[in-house]
Design an enzyme around this catalytic site. Structure first.
Site, short mmCIF file in Angstrom:
data_model
loop_
_atom_site.label_atom_id
_atom_site.label_comp_id
_atom_site.label_asym_id
_atom_site.label_seq_id
_atom_site.Cartn_x
_atom_site.Cartn_y
_atom_site.Cartn_z
N GLY A 47 0.81 -1.43 0.15
CA GLY A 47 -0.19 -0.22 0.28
C GLY A 47 1.07 0.89 0.09
N LYS A 48 1.98 1.01 -0.38
CA LYS A 48 2.90 2.20 -0.15
C LYS A 48 3.14 3.25 -1.64
CE LYS A 48 5.54 -0.27 3.10
NZ LYS A 48 7.06 -0.64 3.17
N VAL A 49 3.15 2.30 -3.16
CA VAL A 49 3.14 3.05 -4.11
C VAL A 49 1.78 2.57 -5.42
CG1 VAL A 49 5.05 2.88 -5.87
CG2 VAL A 49 6.07 3.51 -3.83
#
Ligand SMILES: NC(=O)c1ccc[n+]([C@@H]2O[C@H](COP(=O)([O-])OP(=O)(O)OC[C@H]3O[C@@H](n4cnc5c(N)ncnc54)[C@H](O)[C@@H]3O)[C@@H](O)[C@H]2O)c1
Length: 347
Positions: A297-299
């Site tokens: 869920g970061k990039v």
């Protein structure tokens, strides 16, 4: 027998991207394959970040890249509003940038050295580069001196690095034309070094804390994380430009999760590019792909690109491309340092 002077003769010169218009070269790479094509895509994604007025750009730095001649590239990105925050290692910011700002140099050497002789002469080696260990000790002591001059309390690395910029200003400025710490100080661009004691500054801190056992300056890395997360919350859209891997990469990717934990609606990093020599097969952080980061869920996966190459070759091409394309000319400085008061308290 060779003396120290014989080894420390030819200084590393920092490459000046402003001198070489690499746009036609990088454009031609679009029609090639392998690393050339991924480099071209990364350069175009960086240009997209610069065109996107809502996007805050965070540059992460690892490895030994300033001693290798890449300091001026980053200075030019800072001076031309092409980056809004930096997350780095202490080696790059303190042992290399601040060290040179104090008037010291890195020297051209060779990996085929007699390392016992180098040790006897107080010369440190980074692959094919030499450093005067006695000068590095002055850098350690200067960090101790800065800590001695401050009110004893925990500081984020961002606050302490701001004080390093102020130290340079109070001592007639850097002794060289380009210092990233000084340029960021002037341009209100925050620099974070999450593992701050793992460098010359750490030696300074042990001197300072030994001499001031009960009341002293310390570094609060949780405060760093909170401050960087506040930048994410302020900027919403973000793009990350990562050189190498290490702690700066993970710290910067994680602010999306941190923002989520603070229960604010904050999107993933919209753009992400990474230049690295590491591959993904060991499961370690430095080579983990940006697609993998999206599973955490970061990039976002739309505008991401890994470039497998060594930074001294790849960074001047990507940064030079974006510089000569000129999209930065319309970009307003975000001055994220202003989110924090001058003493560093969260505003
Ligand atoms: N680099 C040094 O010489 C040095 C000196 C003193 C202290 N330290 C400390 O060691 C710690 C770890 O540093 P680090 O995170 O830079 O570790 P690191 O040097 O291992 O770099 C991390 C990863 O980045 C990638 N990388 C590094 N240089 C690259 C390059 N030129 N081109 C492409 N990819 C590259 C590699 O995949 C590498 O595994 C930091 O706290 C730092 O302050 C480092």
């Amino acid at each position: 027998m060779k003396s120290k002077k014989d080894f420390l003769k030819d200084a590393i010169k920092h490459i000046d991207i402003k001198q070489y218009n690499v746009v036609p070269l990088v454009d031609a790479m679009e029609h090639m394959a392998f690393s050339a094509r991924s480099l071209n895509r990364a350069a175009r994604i960086y240009d997209m970040m610069l065109k996107d007025r809502e996007c805050g750009i965070i540059l992460t730095l690892a490895g030994s890249i300033f001693s290798a001649g890449l300091k001026k590239v980053v200075c030019d990105l800072v001076m031309n509003n092409m980056v809004d925050a930096i997350v780095s290692t202490g080696a790059i910011m303190v042992d290399q940038d601040f060290f040179e700002a104090l008037g010291f140099k890195h020297y051209i050497g060779t990996p085929f050295s007699d390392d016992n002789l180098l040790r006897d002469l107080h010369i440190d080696r980074i692959y094919d580069t030499y450093i005067d260990e006695d000068e590095l000790r002055i850098c350690d002591e200067t960090c101790a001196k800065i800590a001695d001059s401050l009110e004893p309390r925990p500081y984020s690395s961002r606050e302490f690095i701001w004080e390093m910029g102020k130290y340079l200003e109070d001592h007639d400025g850097p002794k060289v034309d380009d210092s990233v710490i000084f340029a960021c100080y002037k341009k209100n661009i925050p620099i974070f070094v999450p593992a701050f004691s793992d460098c010359s500054a750490g030696f300074g801190f042990i001197m300072h804390q030994t001499q001031n056992p009960t009341r002293h300056v310390s570094i609060d890395s949780a405060k760093d994380f909170l401050e960087l997360t506040r930048i994410k919350l302020k900027s919403k859209e973000t793009g990350i430009f990562m050189i190498g891997g290490g702690v700066p990469k993970n710290f910067t990717q994680d602010i999306v999760v941190a923002a989520d934990i603070l229960e604010e609606d904050s999107p993933m990093h919209k753009y992400a590019i990474q230049v690295t020599v590491a591959d993904e097969r060991d499961g370690a952080l430095s080579g983990s792909t940006l697609k993998e980061a999206s599973s955490w869920g970061k990039v976002e996966t739309t505008y991401e690109q890994m470039v497998y190459g060594e930074a001294t070759v790849v960074l001047p091409l990507i940064a030079g491309y974006a510089y000569h394309k000129g999209s930065w000319k319309e970009r307003k400085p975000k001055e994220f340092q202003r989110i924090f008061s001058i003493e560093g308290a969260v505003a």
